[in-house]
Design a protein around this motif. Structure first.
Motif, mmCIF file in Angstrom:
data_model
loop_
_atom_site.group_PDB
_atom_site.id
_atom_site.type_symbol
_atom_site.label_atom_id
_atom_site.label_comp_id
_atom_site.label_asym_id
_atom_site.label_seq_id
_atom_site.Cartn_x
_atom_site.Cartn_y
_atom_site.Cartn_z
ATOM 1 N N UNK A 1 -9.367 -4.813 1.775
ATOM 2 C CA UNK A 1 -9.612 -4.162 3.064
ATOM 3 C C UNK A 1 -10.998 -3.547 3.172
ATOM 4 N N UNK A 2 -11.556 -3.076 2.058
ATOM 5 C CA UNK A 2 -12.880 -2.465 2.107
ATOM 6 C C UNK A 2 -13.959 -3.498 2.369
ATOM 7 N N UNK A 3 -13.737 -4.744 1.915
ATOM 8 C CA UNK A 3 -14.718 -5.802 2.167
ATOM 9 C C UNK A 3 -14.535 -6.410 3.545
ATOM 10 N N UNK A 4 -13.296 -6.469 4.045
ATOM 11 C CA UNK A 4 -13.068 -6.915 5.412
ATOM 12 C C UNK A 4 -12.881 -8.396 5.598
ATOM 13 N N UNK A 5 -12.723 -9.146 4.492
ATOM 14 C CA UNK A 5 -12.447 -10.576 4.627
ATOM 15 C C UNK A 5 -11.214 -10.922 3.819
ATOM 16 N N UNK A 6 -10.374 -11.800 4.408
ATOM 17 C CA UNK A 6 -9.111 -12.150 3.777
ATOM 18 C C UNK A 6 -8.994 -13.666 3.667
ATOM 19 N N UNK B 1 -15.171 -17.630 -2.890
ATOM 20 C CA UNK B 1 -14.090 -17.670 -1.917
ATOM 21 C C UNK B 1 -14.189 -16.542 -0.908
ATOM 22 N N UNK B 2 -15.019 -15.574 -1.164
ATOM 23 C CA UNK B 2 -15.194 -14.457 -0.259
ATOM 24 C C UNK B 2 -16.651 -14.368 0.151
ATOM 25 N N UNK B 3 -16.905 -14.325 1.453
ATOM 26 C CA UNK B 3 -18.281 -14.329 1.947
ATOM 27 C C UNK B 3 -19.056 -13.129 1.460
ATOM 28 N N UNK B 4 -18.442 -11.951 1.529
ATOM 29 C CA UNK B 4 -19.151 -10.760 1.087
ATOM 30 C C UNK B 4 -19.456 -10.804 -0.399
ATOM 31 N N UNK C 1 -4.404 -13.527 8.465
ATOM 32 C CA UNK C 1 -3.756 -12.259 8.223
ATOM 33 C C UNK C 1 -4.709 -11.268 7.574
ATOM 34 N N UNK C 2 -4.200 -10.093 7.220
ATOM 35 C CA UNK C 2 -5.030 -9.071 6.581
ATOM 36 C C UNK C 2 -4.118 -8.122 5.802
ATOM 37 N N UNK C 3 -4.576 -6.900 5.546
ATOM 38 C CA UNK C 3 -3.787 -5.964 4.766
ATOM 39 C C UNK C 3 -2.624 -5.359 5.545
ATOM 40 N N UNK C 4 -2.540 -5.675 6.838
ATOM 41 C CA UNK C 4 -1.467 -5.115 7.670
ATOM 42 C C UNK C 4 -0.406 -6.135 8.049
ATOM 43 N N UNK C 5 -0.709 -7.411 7.956
ATOM 44 C CA UNK C 5 0.225 -8.440 8.397
ATOM 45 C C UNK C 5 -0.037 -9.725 7.628
ATOM 46 N N UNK C 6 1.011 -10.513 7.384
ATOM 47 C CA UNK C 6 0.882 -11.773 6.683
ATOM 48 C C UNK C 6 0.269 -12.861 7.546
ATOM 49 N N UNK C 7 -0.024 -13.978 6.929
ATOM 50 C CA UNK C 7 -0.590 -15.103 7.647
ATOM 51 C C UNK C 7 0.421 -15.751 8.568
ATOM 52 N N UNK C 8 -0.090 -16.465 9.592
ATOM 53 C CA UNK C 8 0.801 -17.101 10.557
ATOM 54 C C UNK C 8 0.082 -18.231 11.269
ATOM 55 N N UNK C 9 0.866 -18.990 12.000
ATOM 56 C CA UNK C 9 0.329 -19.998 12.919
ATOM 57 C C UNK C 9 0.922 -19.706 14.280
ATOM 58 N N UNK C 10 0.067 -19.567 15.284
ATOM 59 C CA UNK C 10 0.546 -19.285 16.630
ATOM 60 C C UNK C 10 0.229 -20.466 17.544
#
Length: 374
Positions: A106-111, A4-7, A72-81
């Motif tokens: 956050x260290x891997x950089x993919x969410x 589920x995570x590319x890295x 989203x990421x470690x600073x903000x939740x997911x959304x649809x714009x």
């Protein structure tokens, strides 16, 4: 370890085995073969919206507006714009859904969170469908794996948990993937057409159909590649009415050659008792990892390529791109930006034929939506 995570894939046993058995020679990609069937078109890259958080799926609405799924990421939740005027110099953007679940390191950089989106209907019958990645079994959170529907009032309804269903199915069919990945689930792409709702699961390697009563059936299982499984990521409907499914084929593309494929299949011919035997054809092959796909009104197939430089795992530029493939000539591959993008995500074609792609979908501080023009 699931995919589920590319890295996370970079440390999979299959990749270490490939390195140890074949040494550095396997890292030398057969670019001469890829270039022989490919060309580059010089496209102008225009940023439509910047400062996004892991943008993924794209889809156009009935009024020409462009919808974007932000994981989203470690600073903000997911959304649809919603981008109301994607051709404007300064686009008008509004958030229609926010606070969706997101997970990642956050260290891997993919969410992981909201991924693919698809629209069906208009007016009071408008429905924006979104699929949440992974599943409750792996995350411990029932918000993941759900198929969502957003109505014309921006109200969100949970239809069914596809991730949970697929995780259980893969647990019962571990023999299908000999690389130790199952059980796994990562619903990633969604496509809604008249009478049908399809979900592509990149973890289960399946094409699912969600029925009107909320039940789920597995229509197809996609064949494994050489070093790992196929990892389907997107589905779109072709001019012939059949489905076209793009695959990531990440491990093989990193260590052998561009191995992503586009499969063509007729859902009406699905082998429901044995979905691994559902008939399908390889419509296009020899591609870099596909992360999103769509057909334009011109009949061409467009796919975002997550990267075209496999040495990104050693710190080089990923050289993400969008490839155009004529419907009548699937062996003809035209790269639209000559590798000028980063890690690309969803792709959509506007009413006027302009191509839009989510760029910076992972591993970068900010993502964006760009428009590609001749």
């Amino acid at each position: 370890m699931n995919k589920t995570n590319i890295l996370a894939l970079a440390s999979k046993p299959a990749m270490h085995l490939a390195k140890s058995q074949l040494g550095g020679a396997i890292i030398v990609m057969t670019l001469a073969v890829a270039l022989a069937a490919s060309a580059t078109a010089q496209s102008t890259i225009t940023q439509v919206v910047g400062g996004l958080h892991s943008p993924r799926g794209l889809t156009f609405g009935p009024g020409g507006q462009l919808f974007v799924a932000q994981t989203g990421d470690d600073t903000v939740g997911g959304s649809i714009i919603e981008i109301l005027d994607p051709m404007a110099v300064r686009s008008n953007v509004r958030t229609i859904v926010s606070g969706l679940a997101v997970t990642g390191d956050p260290e891997e950089g993919e969410f992981l969170g909201i991924s693919g989106i698809s629209i069906f209907g208009n007016g009071v019958n408008f429905g924006l469908y979104g699929i949440m990645a992974v599943d409750p079994q792996q995350t411990g959170d029932p918000a993941f794996g759900n198929l969502l529907r957003v109505n014309n009032r921006n109200q969100v309804e949970t239809l069914v948990n596809v991730g949970s269903f697929d995780y259980e199915w893969t647990d019962e069919h571990q023999w299908l993937v000999p690389f130790g990945d199952f059980p796994d689930a990562n619903p990633y792409g969604v496509l809604v057409v008249p009478g049908h709702t399809y979900v592509v699961d990149a973890g289960a390697n399946t094409l699912d159909e969600v029925m009107p009563d909320g039940s789920i059936r597995i229509l197809a299982f996609f064949p494994n590649a050489v070093l790992a499984d196929s990892t389907p990521t997107c589905a779109c409907q072709g001019p012939d009415g059949l489905l076209y499914i793009g695959t990531l084929a990440l491990v093989d593309s990193l260590f052998i050659e561009p191995s992503a494929k586009v499969y063509r299949l007729d859902p009406a011919q699905a082998n429901l008792p044995e979905p691994w035997n559902t008939p399908m054809t390889e419509w296009a092959s020899g591609l870099w990892p596909i992360n999103g796909c769509n057909f334009g009104s011109d009949g061409n197939f467009y796919a975002s390529q997550l990267f075209t430089n496999p040495n990104w795992i050693y710190g080089e530029d990923p050289e993400g791109d969008v490839v155009k493939i004529p419907f009548a000539s699937p062996a003809t591959h035209t790269f639209l930006t000559d590798g000028a993008l980063s890690f690309t995500g969803g792709v959509a074609v506007g009413p006027n034929g302009a191509v839009y792609v989510a760029d910076g979908t992972a591993f970068v501080p900010e993502g964006r939506i760009v428009r590609l023009g001749p």
